[in-house]
Motif scaffolding. Structure first.
Motif, PDB file in Angstrom:
ATOM      1  N   PHE A   1      -4.310   9.842  -0.052  1.00 29.64           N
ATOM      2  CA  PHE A   1      -4.358   9.290  -1.336  1.00 29.64           C
ATOM      3  C   PHE A   1      -3.615   8.046  -1.275  1.00 29.64           C
ATOM      4  CE2 PHE A   1      -3.044   9.994  -5.951  1.00 29.64           C
ATOM      5  CZ  PHE A   1      -3.766   9.173  -6.466  1.00 29.64           C
ATOM      6  N   THR A   2      -4.440   6.801  -1.314  1.00 29.24           N
ATOM      7  CA  THR A   2      -3.596   5.620  -1.275  1.00 29.24           C
ATOM      8  C   THR A   2      -3.855   4.681  -2.468  1.00 29.24           C
ATOM      9  OG1 THR A   2      -3.612   5.988   1.163  1.00 29.24           O
ATOM     10  CG2 THR A   2      -3.588   3.705   0.246  1.00 29.24           C
ATOM     11  N   ILE A   3      -2.932   4.183  -3.022  1.00 28.70           N
ATOM     12  CA  ILE A   3      -3.123   3.008  -3.858  1.00 28.70           C
ATOM     13  C   ILE A   3      -2.609   1.620  -3.487  1.00 28.70           C
ATOM     14  CG2 ILE A   3      -3.124   4.845  -5.827  1.00 28.70           C
ATOM     15  CD1 ILE A   3      -0.372   3.872  -6.737  1.00 28.70           C
ATOM     16  N   LYS A   4      -2.678   0.669  -4.024  1.00 31.69           N
ATOM     17  CA  LYS A   4      -2.099  -0.557  -3.568  1.00 31.69           C
ATOM     18  C   LYS A   4      -1.736  -1.436  -4.929  1.00 31.69           C
ATOM     19  CE  LYS A   4      -6.265  -3.482  -3.672  1.00 31.69           C
ATOM     20  NZ  LYS A   4      -7.095  -4.376  -2.934  1.00 31.69           N
ATOM     21  N   ILE A   5      -0.694  -2.203  -4.862  1.00 35.40           N
ATOM     22  CA  ILE A   5      -0.058  -2.958  -5.944  1.00 35.40           C
ATOM     23  C   ILE A   5      -0.231  -4.588  -5.501  1.00 35.40           C
ATOM     24  CG2 ILE A   5       1.654  -3.665  -7.344  1.00 35.40           C
ATOM     25  CD1 ILE A   5       2.722  -0.588  -6.886  1.00 35.40           C
ATOM     26  N   GLU A   6      -1.076  -5.314  -6.012  1.00 33.53           N
ATOM     27  CA  GLU A   6      -0.882  -6.739  -5.668  1.00 33.53           C
ATOM     28  C   GLU A   6       0.035  -7.755  -6.267  1.00 33.53           C
ATOM     29  OE1 GLU A   6      -5.548  -7.450  -4.757  1.00 33.53           O
ATOM     30  OE2 GLU A   6      -5.323  -6.672  -6.573  1.00 33.53           O
TER      31      GLU A   6
ATOM     32  N   PHE B   1       0.742  -1.081  -0.013  1.00 37.47           N
ATOM     33  CA  PHE B   1      -0.065  -0.013  -0.112  1.00 37.47           C
ATOM     34  C   PHE B   1       0.945   1.310  -0.144  1.00 37.47           C
ATOM     35  CE2 PHE B   1      -2.547  -3.362   1.578  1.00 37.47           C
ATOM     36  CZ  PHE B   1      -3.929  -2.968   0.977  1.00 37.47           C
ATOM     37  N   LEU B   2       0.446   2.173  -0.927  1.00 37.43           N
ATOM     38  CA  LEU B   2       1.403   3.298  -0.938  1.00 37.43           C
ATOM     39  C   LEU B   2       0.470   4.533  -0.509  1.00 37.43           C
ATOM     40  CD1 LEU B   2       2.995   2.887  -4.326  1.00 37.43           C
ATOM     41  CD2 LEU B   2       4.052   2.442  -2.035  1.00 37.43           C
TER      42      LEU B   2
ATOM     43  N   LEU C   1      -9.116   7.993  -1.744  1.00 41.47           N
ATOM     44  CA  LEU C   1      -8.640   9.472  -2.016  1.00 41.47           C
ATOM     45  C   LEU C   1      -9.699  10.519  -1.485  1.00 41.47           C
ATOM     46  CD1 LEU C   1      -7.198  11.302  -4.009  1.00 41.47           C
ATOM     47  CD2 LEU C   1      -8.759  11.060  -5.763  1.00 41.47           C
ATOM     48  N   ASN C   2      -9.275  11.206  -0.662  1.00 38.11           N
ATOM     49  CA  ASN C   2     -10.117  12.223   0.154  1.00 38.11           C
ATOM     50  C   ASN C   2      -9.056  13.547   0.424  1.00 38.11           C
ATOM     51  OD1 ASN C   2      -8.596  11.327   2.380  1.00 38.11           O
ATOM     52  ND2 ASN C   2     -10.426   9.847   2.853  1.00 38.11           N
ATOM     53  N   GLN C   3      -9.634  14.195   1.344  1.00 42.57           N
ATOM     54  CA  GLN C   3      -8.970  15.357   1.597  1.00 42.57           C
ATOM     55  C   GLN C   3      -7.469  15.088   2.646  1.00 42.57           C
ATOM     56  OE1 GLN C   3     -11.360  18.360   3.334  1.00 42.57           O
ATOM     57  NE2 GLN C   3     -12.155  19.040   1.544  1.00 42.57           N
TER      58      GLN C   3
END
Length: 352
Positions: free
Chosen positions: A96-101, A52-53, A91-93
């Motif tokens: 901002f989190t994305i994930k790589i599986e 998780f980034l 993604l909010n104020q």
């Protein structure tokens, strides 16, 4: 935000982000409000897991994006990456989190969260380290060698952290004096034949492979045991040989080779044992025999004597002492018969 999908805008933002990084802009620890460029602690993840980034946002953020090697993964809610393993988490104020599986080695490297505020851009970078379980990629195959040969076994492995190598001789418990990719055995003996195991291990896991070494050597025949057989009875001579590959057997009588079925004899070979069987011993069967064990590395032989044994009968009891020939050519006195006669006449002697 109408400019979110504008390629020109993002090209400018990416260019500014790269420029800031390449120019070596001051870098402070995470949480330092004076820095426009923050570096987060490394993220260590195992191959196959999910990473998780996360990037902090703020009320004044107008545009935000996650990048990897100058490629946009996500621009706000819009996914630019074609990799199905990459997805948006939050993604909010605030974040901002994305994930790589199913993380792989190709995912290792630096990731940058680029944020455009009302005043100036800022970046947050993090380095992803991917740990990989050991995998043996180059390993010796089963081999066959002659006794006395020099043998080298290879075991090469990859992994992160780099795996360590150890060898074990499974056919004889105990570790070997080698923690190298190469295991060298000088002038190998038959006692060193068997299964060898290579283990590659790091902090994540271990990988194991085995190799079998076959050592060929010339036959060694056990000492022959003479056999005494009564005329007309069944007799067997047994010949045992230790050899790799297994030996072929040949039988001889007075330098004349014997074949299966010859003069009522039968030869049965089972692995390391050969039996020469006489089903009805005749006078002509008595004598010296030789067993020869042969393989491609040499031969060995041993000798046997088939000798006559005379069973006591009523006629031999009345004949008194006589001699019989034993297997070594010596003479035995048949005093046993005399004892029987003495016992038979003892009552009459006591009566008088």
């Amino acid at each position: 935000m109408s400019s979110m999908k504008n390629p020109v805008y993002w090209a400018v933002l990416i260019g500014m982000t790269i420029l800031l990084m390449e120019q070596g802009s001051p870098v402070y620890s995470q949480g330092d409000s004076q820095s426009d460029n923050k570096v987060m602690d490394n993220i260590t993840v195992r191959q196959g897991e999910t990473v998780f980034l996360r990037c902090e946002q703020g009320d004044v953020v107008t545009h935000t994006a996650w990048l990897n090697r100058s490629s946009i993964l996500y621009a706000g809610e819009d996914k630019w990456s074609v990799d199905p393993r990459v997805s948006l988490v939050t993604l909010n104020q605030e974040e901002f989190t994305i994930k790589i599986e199913s993380v792989d080695m190709t995912d290792e490297g630096q990731y940058v969260c680029a944020v455009q505020t009302s005043s100036r851009p800022r970046t947050t970078s993090v380095h992803v380290l991917v740990q990989v379980s050991p995998k043996i990629i180059n390993f010796s195959r089963d081999i066959v060698v002659n006794e006395g040969s020099n043998v080298t076994l290879m075991c090469q492995a990859i992994g992160k952290p780099e795996p360590s190598i150890s060898w074990k001789f499974l056919s004889n418990s105990g570790d070997l004096a080698s923690d190298d990719e190469l295991l060298e055995i000088s002038s190998i003996s038959r006692q060193k034949a068997g299964v060898y195991q290579c283990t590659a291990v790091n902090d994540i896991d271990a990988d194991v492979q085995t190799v079998d070494i076959t050592v060929n050597y010339a036959p060694t025949v056990s000492e022959g045991r003479d056999a005494g057989v009564t005329l007309g009875q069944r007799g067997v001579l047994e010949c045992e040989a230790d050899a790799v590959p297994e030996a072929d057997f040949e039988w001889y009588k007075d330098n004349r080779r014997i074949f299966n079925g010859f003069d009522g004899m039968e030869i049965i070979n089972t692995g390391s044992l050969s039996k020469l069987t006489f089903y009805n011993v005749s006078d002509g069967d008595y004598g010296n025999y030789t067993c020869v064990a042969i393989n491609k590395l040499g031969s060995s032989n041993t000798s046997f004597l088939l000798y006559v044994v005379i069973e006591p009968t009523s006629s031999t009891l009345l004949q008194g002492p006589r001699t019989v020939q034993d297997g070594s050519g010596g003479v035995k006195t048949a005093h046993f018969h005399t004892c029987l006669l003495f016992i038979a006449f003892l009552p009459f002697l006591l009566h008088f």
